[in-house]
Design an enzyme around this catalytic site. Structure first.
Site, PDB file in Angstrom:
ATOM      1  N   CYS B 104      14.376 127.573  36.961  1.00  0.00           N
ATOM      2  CA  CYS B 104      15.164 127.710  38.189  1.00  0.00           C
ATOM      3  C   CYS B 104      16.343 128.651  37.933  1.00  0.00           C
ATOM      4  O   CYS B 104      16.162 129.830  37.765  1.00  0.00           O
ATOM      5  CB  CYS B 104      15.612 126.337  38.694  1.00  0.00           C
ATOM      6  SG  CYS B 104      16.200 126.376  40.393  1.00  0.00           S
ATOM      7  N   HIS B 235      10.556 123.085  38.927  1.00  0.00           N
ATOM      8  CA  HIS B 235      11.177 122.215  37.927  1.00  0.00           C
ATOM      9  C   HIS B 235      10.155 121.293  37.252  1.00  0.00           C
ATOM     10  O   HIS B 235       9.966 120.169  37.704  1.00  0.00           O
ATOM     11  CB  HIS B 235      12.230 121.330  38.597  1.00  0.00           C
ATOM     12  CG  HIS B 235      13.464 122.052  39.015  1.00  0.00           C
ATOM     13  ND1 HIS B 235      14.495 122.308  38.150  1.00  0.00           N
ATOM     14  CD2 HIS B 235      13.839 122.567  40.206  1.00  0.00           C
ATOM     15  CE1 HIS B 235      15.466 122.947  38.792  1.00  0.00           C
ATOM     16  NE2 HIS B 235      15.093 123.121  40.046  1.00  0.00           N
ATOM     17  N   GLU B 237      10.588 119.662  34.618  1.00  0.00           N
ATOM     18  CA  GLU B 237      11.299 118.506  34.038  1.00  0.00           C
ATOM     19  C   GLU B 237      11.506 117.401  35.068  1.00  0.00           C
ATOM     20  O   GLU B 237      11.913 116.298  34.721  1.00  0.00           O
ATOM     21  CB  GLU B 237      12.639 118.960  33.441  1.00  0.00           C
ATOM     22  CG  GLU B 237      13.790 119.163  34.414  1.00  0.00           C
ATOM     23  CD  GLU B 237      13.712 120.465  35.223  1.00  0.00           C
ATOM     24  OE1 GLU B 237      12.666 121.150  35.164  1.00  0.00           O
ATOM     25  OE2 GLU B 237      14.690 120.779  35.927  1.00  0.00           O
TER      26      GLU B 237
END
Lengths: 964, 279
Positions: B104, B235, B237
């Site tokens: 990002c 993302h 994660e």
């Protein structure tokens, strides 16, 4: 000489901001704009060569792919020519720049970027320039500037002036010390009142007399800063004079309404998991063996009315600092926000003079919360938006924050000899009560420094403060902490030093710009500041911690032990008063309250054969419609904890009830957060409004798979003018309902806030907001894999309704779409309500429930329709199976009544028996099932279809309203 | 912060760079640790002061967030800082066979400092600044948080195999991938550096909202010419734990989230490829 650099999007790329602005302009009815291009302007002052400027532009200020720049070195050179293609049209330029004193964080970022390039700039100033092409009158251009591009509260606007250079921006204006005292010892009543008024102290005559008496015993007149400090400490905002004062309510004398209702429930319930209630910046409850959680919700109404973006910025920023200042500091893990606005389609002619249109307030507030929350990296995952015409001139903005705090960091106490450390942003004239400053004059030497009453927040500063604070916290470098919010240093130091006393050297406070008086420094409400109490031996270490994170930290004084508040400016004493007088000297007065039930017209609505259109109307109404446009702009999953998101279902767009997050990713334990509010009921009876709000907040906790075992509540009252006995009477009723409900449901209040006097005077007309009580609920969920979403899951599953449906359409959305209010407000049957929630919680705990939705605004029909279109399957329901109170025989009552304590539940056929056994003892009905098609059908009590609609049509009705 | 000395028995060491406005550090750390890495969060000030520090790590991570408020443009100011203060160290880091991932805001930084895409294998020098691609405002003109399907179209990156389908969220306002008009995109495709594209749930190229920002050629993530530097807007994660999936209450809990693959591949690469080389 400053250089003017203009950065603009290349012609072959869309101008994102320009396009957004163009659609806003169309919204205000100006349709003759052909195109808008935006130009970002930087005015850079420094000894920089031409080559250096070129590097700054090409390497730092532009994105070479999409943007170009022009550098204007003086008035002889022409600014960026981006008028090509519009030669035949007039191109207007509108330049917007922040008023002096209203900081743009971009300016210091650019200075940093230039430093990274190995150069240096003295100062940077930013502006935005809009090139508007089209056939427009100058009046239209002015309207565009005023209604779309700029807010004159914080910005200056220049129309059609090429080549602007703002001079003298950084001319220092020196402050010359002069101790200011006010003659009050010999003042009569009239003079006392005029001192209060002229100083904008808002102290009453009784209060001024108490001040006079105190200084008579000291044998001297007060200084301005002493009066300011007293006024701030005794303000409604800080002292809650109404809630904690004496109220005569229809002959019943209530000494401290808060202690007798909301707080009383908490102390009587005496839950062992309540760690800290009503004393710190936020309430704290237990979470797991390592952590507790804290929760606080605040209002930020008036600033948001004037400058929606900045107001909401500082609203969310302020409540995040409450979390940072709870105990010795908590990590912010969740934002919630609840807004009340006027209807977005209200005609401009309905907007009072000086009031912004609800749509502008709405977009500004959403943008303010979005930009602050997202930049802080805190998920915004719960909230709601409520619309009513009476919020047009007085919007309500509630911002909440949940924090995670180590169990051993929940207590704090300053020690004698601790140093007072101020960290974070610098101090300016921000938020000094209504003080007005004139704005900078274009190209003229200005002698006046202006400051905005409203400040734009700086979330990155607050993030830096948070990061540094967490490091200092880990190392236990301080004994006490609080945020600098309303009342500024005066409030923060005053509170922390209440038992010890404090001395502060005001000239040590770092300033944004020169020229502030000692008094302004003391009461400034500049954002992003925290005050810490640091043992002298940790002085160097803590300073270093903040320095490493690029956060300014300055020691400004000491907690003394002499129980006095002493202020100095360059060695001169400017204040010396006893803490005891400051905190306990407020005289108590008795306020009158009465309660008379209003009577509204009862509607006469004809019975119909088909309620499909009514259902679509309710679904598309402002309060019920999809808020996806807002929700998607919030980062609702940063920090990775989201378990149940605000948007749910097969297409990730159905309306969830409560949100669930997992604050510690390695643990399966979760937190459920919900809210309940229905001001429409408050017009009928604030007691039942409050009870319904609590029932609603708790229903949502249950709907998502929680239970009532460990749920805490927050109260946030936004009310009209409580000097009016009827208005205060309503407040008393609402507070009493809070007590009754909390005791019965065994859900203690842990924190709260009130905002009174929310009314707007326009000529001889006064518009008061409806009584608006927000109830926020927070619960701990032992195992998040028990979570349940609201979307129906698969065909053939059974649909139940739990709870009793009554003739309670008063204040309902069904009455509202027909233009009525009625009187039959929904009440709470606490016994049935509690039992229903407990038994349903058992069922969800056993895994017997596939989906569940809280039955609230719009009633059964709306809740079932939402479940159906969120799940992507049709549903058929039979109203004759719905348990109803005796006498309820109309289909529309069953469809749309908003009776409390009801749920719609989806159960797999193989679990029917166990489910029904589990919930045995409460009213319920198995009213239908999920279909393998796309039709939503409801049969009347008489067996005929009263609703038969395609779910895509229902969803479209629900989504279209707020598709901006 | 004290660092353990490196031995092959140790876990691969990841550094998450922190600065003003970094967020996503908590969940990125969680993902890396879950994948088997040893993680340190280090402030850029410390790294600039102690330049040797970087060398003790194997995976350099630029996490999401709003560094310096995304003032001027998203990621721009940190990119500028890294280019002028840590470029040599970062270039050496990649040349040493180590891994870099920007997520990002981190992707925005890598693109804007020129560490991506590095088409000809040359890393940018601080004297000649060129940027062949950029990430700019979403077509919707606003920040959006929504889940997207990604498909990997190349096997060049060590972080992901070809033809994987991942479901992960995006959360950004400036994520539209844009290329210059000098054939840069074509070259990027030819060299196999286009790693992730936004697709629909069946893996086909599709428009908004599947392509959430209007990215050119649906590009969601690219790598450098070595395959060891990856940048992506979505993302990963945020989808490590099964309960992070937006529809787990409908579709059931998977064993683990799709995003873990990227971090695990990175950790395994260090263990298998880097450490094997050493005696």
């Amino acid at each position: 000489m400053e250089k003017r650099i203009e950065v603009f999007t290349k012609a072959n790329f869309p101008d994102a901001i320009g396009n957004e602005v163009a659609s806003e302009i169309a919204n205000i009815g100006i349709t003759s704009v052909d195109e808008i291009r935006t130009v970002q302007v930087y005015l850079i002052d420094g000894e920089l060569s031409k080559d250096e400027i070129k590097r700054i532009c090409s390497e730092l200020l532009i994105d070479g792919l999409t943007q170009d720049y022009a550098c204007i070195n003086g008035s002889s050179e022409q600014p960026a020519d981006i008028q090509a293609g519009h030669r035949d049209n007039t191109v207007y330029t509108i330049e917007v720049t922040r008023k002096r004193g209203v900081m743009d964080p971009v300016e210091s970022t650019v200075i940093k970027g230039i430093r990274d390039l190995g150069m240096s700039a003295r100062s940077v100033k930013t502006a935005k320039r809009f090139l508007v092409a089209g056939s427009l009158s100058i009046e239209q251009v002015e309207a565009i500037a005023d209604k779309v591009l700029a807010n004159k509260i914080i910005e200056d606007v220049f129309i059609n002036k090429d080549n602007l250079f703002y001079e003298d921006k950084n001319e220092a204006i020196e402050y010359v010390f002069h101790r200011h005292t006010l003659e009050i010892l010999n003042a009569d009543d009239e003079q006392l009142l005029s001192i209060s008024q002229e100083g904008q102290l808002y102290l009453s005559l009784e209060e001024m007399k108490a001040v006079q008496k105190y200084f008579t015993t000291l044998g001297r007149n007060p200084t301005d800063v002493e009066l300011e400090t007293i006024a701030q400490t005794w303000s409604e905002h800080c002292m809650h004079k109404t809630f904690r004062g004496m109220i005569d309510c229809d002959g019943e004398l209530i000494d401290n309404l808060l202690a007798n209702t909301v707080m009383k429930a908490t102390s009587e319930l005496d839950k062992s998991w309540c760690v800290s209630v009503f004393k710190d910046n936020a309430g704290i409850i237990e979470f797991d063996e390592n952590y507790n959680i804290c929760f606080k919700v605040e209002t930020h109404n008036h600033p948001s009315a004037i400058e929606p973006y900045g107001g909401a910025n500082t609203g969310i920023g302020g409540v995040i600092r409450d979390t940072l200042g709870t105990g010795l500091g908590a990590k912010p893990i969740l934002n919630t926000d609840v807004f009340c606005f006027g209807p977005l389609d209200i005609g401009q002619e309905m907007i009072p003079e000086g009031v912004l249109h609800p749509k502008r307030i709405f977009k500004g507030v959403v943008g303010g919360v979005r930009d602050y929350g997202n930049r802080m990296g805190i998920p915004t995952a719960n909230g709601s938006i409520f619309f009513d015409e009476r919020y047009t001139s007085n919007p309500i903005v509630y911002c909440g924050n949940v924090g995670l705090i180590s169990r051993d960091k929940c207590e704090k106490k300053s020690h004698e000899g601790d140093l007072i450390l101020l960290v974070g942003g610098r101090t300016g004239r921000d938020g000094i009560h209504g003080a007005t400053f004139s704005s900078v004059e274009l190209t003229h030497q200005s002698e006046v420094v202006s400051g905005g009453a409203v400040q734009i927040g700086d979330p990155i500063m607050e993030k830096k403060v948070t990061d540094a604070l967490m490091k200092a916290l880990d190392r236990s470098l301080y004994n006490n902490i609080t945020d600098c919010g309303a009342g500024g240093l005066s409030s923060a130091v005053g509170e922390m030093g209440e038992e010890l006393g404090a001395v502060v050297d005001l000239e040590k406070v770092p300033l944004k710009y020169d020229g502030l008086s000692y008094s302004e420094i003391w009461i400034s409400e500049a954002q992003e500041r925290m005050v810490l109490s640091v043992p002298p031996e940790n002085m160097e270490e803590i300073r270093e911690v903040f320095q490493r994170e690029d956060v300014e930290a300055t020691f400004i004084g000491e907690f003394t032990g002499d129980k006095r508040l002493r202020l100095r400016y360059k060695g001169e004493d400017v204040a010396d008063i006893e803490m005891e007088f400051l905190h306990d000297g407020l005289p108590r007065i008795i306020r009158k309250a009465v309660w008379r039930s209003p009577s509204h017209e009862e509607p006469d609505i004809k019975v119909k054969k088909d309620y499909g259109e009514d259902l679509k109307k309710v679904l598309s109404s402002w309060n019920v419609c999809s808020k996806e446009w807002v929700i998607r702009q919030y980062d609702h999953e940063v920090q990775g904890g989201s378990v149940l998101k605000p948007l749910q279902g097969v297409d990730n767009d159905g309306p969830g009830d409560a949100c669930i997050i997992r604050p510690v990713l390695s643990s399966g334990k979760g937190i459920i957060v919900s809210n309940g509010m229905n001001p429409k009921y408050g017009d009928i009876d604030p007691y039942h409004m409050a009870a319904s709000a609590i029932d609603e907040a708790l229903r949502q906790i249950i709907s998502v798979g929680g239970n009532l075992e460990m749920v805490a509540l927050l109260d946030n009252f936004s009310w009209g003018n409580t000097d009016k006995p009827v208005c205060l009477g309503g407040l008393v009723r609402a507070a009493k309902a809070c007590y009754d409900m909390a005791i019965y449901y065994e859900t203690p209040f842990i924190s709260g806030k009130d905002s009174l006097n929310n009314e707007f005077k326009s000529g001889d007309k006064t518009i008061s907001i409806p009584p608006t009580l927000l109830i926020s609920a927070i619960g701990v969920m032992p195992d998040v894999t028990r979570a349940i979403s609201m979307d129906v899951k698969s065909p053939d599953n059974l649909i139940y309704i739990l709870g009793m449906t009554k003739d309670e359409l008063g204040g309902s959305h069904y009455y509202d779409i027909h233009g009525f209010k009625g009187n039959s407000v929904p009440k709470v049957d606490r016994e049935v309500g509690k039992k229903t929630m407990d038994l349903l919680a058992n069922a969800t705990g056993k895994g017997l429930v596939r989906s569940c939705h809280d039955c609230s605004e719009g009633g059964l029909a709306v809740a079932a329709a939402e479940m159906s279109f969120a799940g992507g399957y049709g549903i058929e329901l039979d109203l004759s199976r719905v348990p109803v109170e005796t006498g309820v025989d109309r289909d529309d009552i069953i469809l749309f009544s908003e009776s409390n304590s009801r749920f719609i539940v989806e159960v797999q056929p193989e679990k029917q028996k166990e489910f029904e056994e589990t919930i045995s003892g409460i009213p319920y009905g198995c009213m239908g099932k999920v279909l393998d098609n796309d039709v939503f059908t409801i049969q009347s009590q008489g067996g005929k279809n009263v609703i038969s609609e395609k779910i895509s049509d229902l969803k479209e009705a629900w989504q279209a309203t707020l598709r901006l | 912060m004290t660092l353990k000395t490196e031995t092959p028995d140790n876990k691969p060491k990841a550094i998450i760079l922190r600065t003003a406005g970094t967020n996503c550090d908590y969940e990125t750390r969680y993902a890396l640790e879950k994948a088997g890495a040893d993680v340190d969060l280090v402030h850029v000030n410390q790294l600039v002061k102690d330049k040797g520090l970087l060398g003790s790590y194997h995976i350099f991570v630029l996490p999401g967030g709003f560094t310096y408020g995304d003032d001027i443009a998203a990621g721009k100011v940190l990119a500028n800082q890294l280019r002028h203060h840590l470029l040599d160290e970062l270039t050496r880091f990649v040349d040493d066979g180590k891994l870099v991932i920007g997520i990002c805001n981190g992707f925005q930084v890598l693109i804007k400092m020129g560490l991506l895409p590095g088409i000809n294998g040359t890393q940018p020098s601080s004297n000649e600044y060129r940027q062949e691609f950029t990430l700019t405002y979403n077509d919707s003109n606003k920040f959006e948080d929504r889940w997207v399907y990604l498909k990997s179209f190349s096997d060049k990156s060590v972080f992901i195999d070809k033809d994987c389908l991942l479901y992960v969220p995006i959360a950004h306002a400036e994520g539209k991938f844009v290329a210059g008009d000098g054939g840069e995109l074509e070259n990027l495709g030819k060299s196999g550096q286009i790693i992730f594209k936004y697709v629909d749930k069946d893996g086909n190229i599709a428009n908004y909202p599947w392509n959430p920002n209007g990215s050119l050629d649906n590009i969601a993530g690219i790598c450098d010419s070595t395959g060891r530097v990856l940048g992506m807007m979505p993302h990963p994660e945020r989808y490590i734990e099964p309960t992070q999936h937006p529809r787990w209450t409908r579709e059931g809990l998977k064993a683990e989230g799709d995003g873990i693959a990227i971090f695990r591949n990175a950790v395994n690469y260090v263990k298998e490829k880097m450490w094997q080389k050493r005696p």
